[in-house]
Design an enzyme around this catalytic site. Structure first.
Site, PDB file in Angstrom:
ATOM      1  N   HIS A 156      96.363 -24.462 140.494  1.00  0.00           N
ATOM      2  CA  HIS A 156      96.368 -23.730 139.198  1.00  0.00           C
ATOM      3  C   HIS A 156      96.929 -24.586 138.058  1.00  0.00           C
ATOM      4  O   HIS A 156      97.480 -24.046 137.097  1.00  0.00           O
ATOM      5  CB  HIS A 156      97.183 -22.431 139.284  1.00  0.00           C
ATOM      6  CG  HIS A 156      96.858 -21.570 140.455  1.00  0.00           C
ATOM      7  ND1 HIS A 156      95.783 -20.724 140.491  1.00  0.00           N
ATOM      8  CD2 HIS A 156      97.472 -21.446 141.665  1.00  0.00           C
ATOM      9  CE1 HIS A 156      95.746 -20.095 141.652  1.00  0.00           C
ATOM     10  NE2 HIS A 156      96.749 -20.528 142.395  1.00  0.00           N
ATOM     11  N   SER A 277      91.930 -44.141 117.042  1.00  0.00           N
ATOM     12  CA  SER A 277      91.522 -43.164 116.030  1.00  0.00           C
ATOM     13  C   SER A 277      91.314 -43.885 114.710  1.00  0.00           C
ATOM     14  O   SER A 277      91.994 -44.867 114.418  1.00  0.00           O
ATOM     15  CB  SER A 277      92.619 -42.110 115.887  1.00  0.00           C
ATOM     16  OG  SER A 277      92.534 -41.488 114.624  1.00  0.00           O
ATOM     17  N   LYS A 283      97.007 -43.522 118.406  1.00  0.00           N
ATOM     18  CA  LYS A 283      96.151 -42.916 119.426  1.00  0.00           C
ATOM     19  C   LYS A 283      95.489 -43.934 120.346  1.00  0.00           C
ATOM     20  O   LYS A 283      95.083 -45.007 119.924  1.00  0.00           O
ATOM     21  CB  LYS A 283      95.040 -42.076 118.763  1.00  0.00           C
ATOM     22  CG  LYS A 283      95.507 -40.866 117.990  1.00  0.00           C
ATOM     23  CD  LYS A 283      96.002 -39.745 118.875  1.00  0.00           C
ATOM     24  CE  LYS A 283      94.884 -39.024 119.587  1.00  0.00           C
ATOM     25  NZ  LYS A 283      93.966 -38.324 118.679  1.00  0.00           N
ATOM     26  N   GLU A 290      85.903 -38.873 128.835  1.00  0.00           N
ATOM     27  CA  GLU A 290      85.378 -37.708 128.110  1.00  0.00           C
ATOM     28  C   GLU A 290      83.848 -37.716 128.061  1.00  0.00           C
ATOM     29  O   GLU A 290      83.213 -36.676 128.187  1.00  0.00           O
ATOM     30  CB  GLU A 290      85.971 -37.673 126.694  1.00  0.00           C
ATOM     31  CG  GLU A 290      87.441 -37.292 126.693  1.00  0.00           C
ATOM     32  CD  GLU A 290      88.112 -37.440 125.334  1.00  0.00           C
ATOM     33  OE1 GLU A 290      89.258 -37.001 125.220  1.00  0.00           O
ATOM     34  OE2 GLU A 290      87.500 -38.002 124.400  1.00  0.00           O
TER      35      GLU A 290
END
Length: 457
Positions: A156, A277, A283, A290
């Site tokens: 979970h 970024s 970043k 992704e």
């Protein structure tokens, strides 16, 4: 517009209709398979005396020349032809005249395209298998190097029990091992040759279908000519297997994305597999992971598209089946790209072992072992569960791990605790006393790693 079927028609095909009907823009991808199939067909026609030895030799030689010229770029595939079959045949006729016109004896475009697609898919199944194998090698290397790297196991998305990184990676090894098994099954089922099925009812020429099957490495000919031209099960199975591969890659990507976040910091991705970024200089984004996660939907789409296309098609061949190509080609290229990039990404990924170990300690992953300790000292399990629940609340309040408590603090909650509790709930003990095969204990893990090595041999 050069068409092989013009004799029956009196009107020129409207350009829009022609473009809609044509497949040359995408089926040119398998010009090699088309020529390979044509060479096998011609060798068989010669063997059977349907063509003379001289005609057979001349056509085979010219087909090989066409293949080499397309490969080198000397000959460009022209879109003035409806499909790759028309292009190859027209090119042959240009060079050989009437002899070239004999190529198509005893054959239909229906069994020709069924063969081309099967040859192409068969080759791609083998390429895919090698890519999955390379990924398995990269996973196994991480397993071998991390049998003692403690980390939290999750259910979970909550920290559950301590495991090792080797154990976690081993779960993915099993998934991709099953993917290879599926690819193997597909190859075994699909490796039968549809050439000689004709348009749907075979042919009156004395073809030797066993011979053409043997020439192209098939186990034998397909046994029903209607099924031969209208079967795309193998492609649906391949798209299904690729969808499962992508699902596994996507789950793995999801974990890497989480592990790469500021909150976790379990991994650091190599600069080559991440981006920055445009406005936030701090970043480092897990773009490859992704994109793999995103492209999974694209592969699922190809599977659903072909299933939907095939569901209403009566026997035998129908033009709808031309829709098997574009999306399948795209899915195959997508999965190959994802496997190659993902393998490179995990092979260069750095693991922050200290952070992982600390996360396991502070996630109370040894709570179950603390309860087991009490049970082994005569406390009923339900009571032990409640006692450890109180300990966890105490630790949360003090912002410490269970291992950080003193014996006095533990005894204040339950007098059953003794000095040996600290050894019983150390992360190393919690992991290594789990010794059943498939568990994270170091001895069990090493046995599994040996099995994995054997498998990859």
């Amino acid at each position: 517009m050069a068409q092989l079927w013009g004799g029956r028609f009196t009107k020129e095909t409207d350009q829009l209709v022609y473009n809609f009907n044509a497949s040359i823009s995408f089926d040119q991808k398998f010009y090699k398979q088309d020529i390979e199939g044509s060479i096998a067909h011609v060798l068989m026609l010669g063997k059977q005396g349907i063509l003379t030895e001289a005609e057979m030799q001349e056509i085979v030689k010219t087909l090989k020349e066409i293949s080499e010229e397309v490969e080198s770029g000397k000959l460009e595939i022209s879109d003035k032809y409806e499909d790759i079959h028309s292009f190859v045949e027209a090119e042959l006729i240009d060079r050989l005249g009437d002899t070239g016109k004999k190529l198509h004896t005893g054959r239909s475009r229906n069994d020709q395209v069924a063969l081309d697609m099967r040859l192409y898919t068969r080759q791609e199944v083998l390429v895919m298998d090698e890519l999955v194998k390379d990924l398995l090698k990269a996973i196994l290397k991480i397993m071998e190097e991390n049998t003692d790297t403690i980390m939290p196991g999750f259910t979970h998305l909550q920290k559950a029990q301590p495991i090792t990184l080797a154990h976690h990676m081993g779960a993915y090894f099993e998934m991709f091992k099953r993917d290879r098994s599926r690819l193997h099954d597909i190859y075994e089922r699909m490796n039968y040759c549809p050439l000689g099925s004709g348009a749907l009812a075979g042919t009156t020429y004395p073809l030797d279908r066993d011979y053409t099957a043997q020439l192209m490495g098939f186990y034998g000919p397909t046994l029903n000519s209607m099924d031969g031209v209208s079967d795309r099960d193998y492609l649906i199975e391949f798209l299904s297997a690729m969808s499962t591969i992508m699902m596994h890659l996507s789950r793995f990507s999801e974990e890497i994305i989480i592990w790469n976040s500021n909150e976790y910091q379990f991994v650091e991705l190599d600069d080559a597999y991440s981006t920055g970024s445009s406005i936030m200089p701090q970043k480092k984004n897990p773009d490859i992971a992704e994109l793999v996660r995103g492209k999974t939907g694209r592969v699922y789409g190809a599977l659903m598209s072909l299933l939907t296309t095939m569901k209403g098609i009566p026997l035998a061949y129908n033009k709808d089946m031309q829709e098997d190509k574009e999306l399948s080609f795209d899915a195959i290229d997508t999965v190959k790209g994802c496997l190659a990039l993902f393998t490179g990404m995990i092979a260069t990924m750095k693991f922050n072992k200290e952070v992982m170990s600390k996360s396991a300690r502070h996630g109370f992953t040894n709570a179950t072992d603390a309860a087991d300790y009490l049970v082994n000292h005569g406390v009923p399990f339900r009571d032990a569960h409640g006692i450890v629940g109180q300990i966890v609340l105490y630790c949360i309040d003090k912002n410490i791990a269970i291992d950080d408590m003193s014996l006095e603090e533990l005894k204040a909650i339950s007098p059953v605790f003794e000095e040996d509790i600290f050894d019983a709930i150390s992360m190393e003990t919690c992991v290594n006393k789990r010794l059943t095969i498939g568990a994270p204990g170091e001895d069990a893990m090493k046995k599994v790693i040996e099995i994995c090595k054997e498998y990859l041999k």
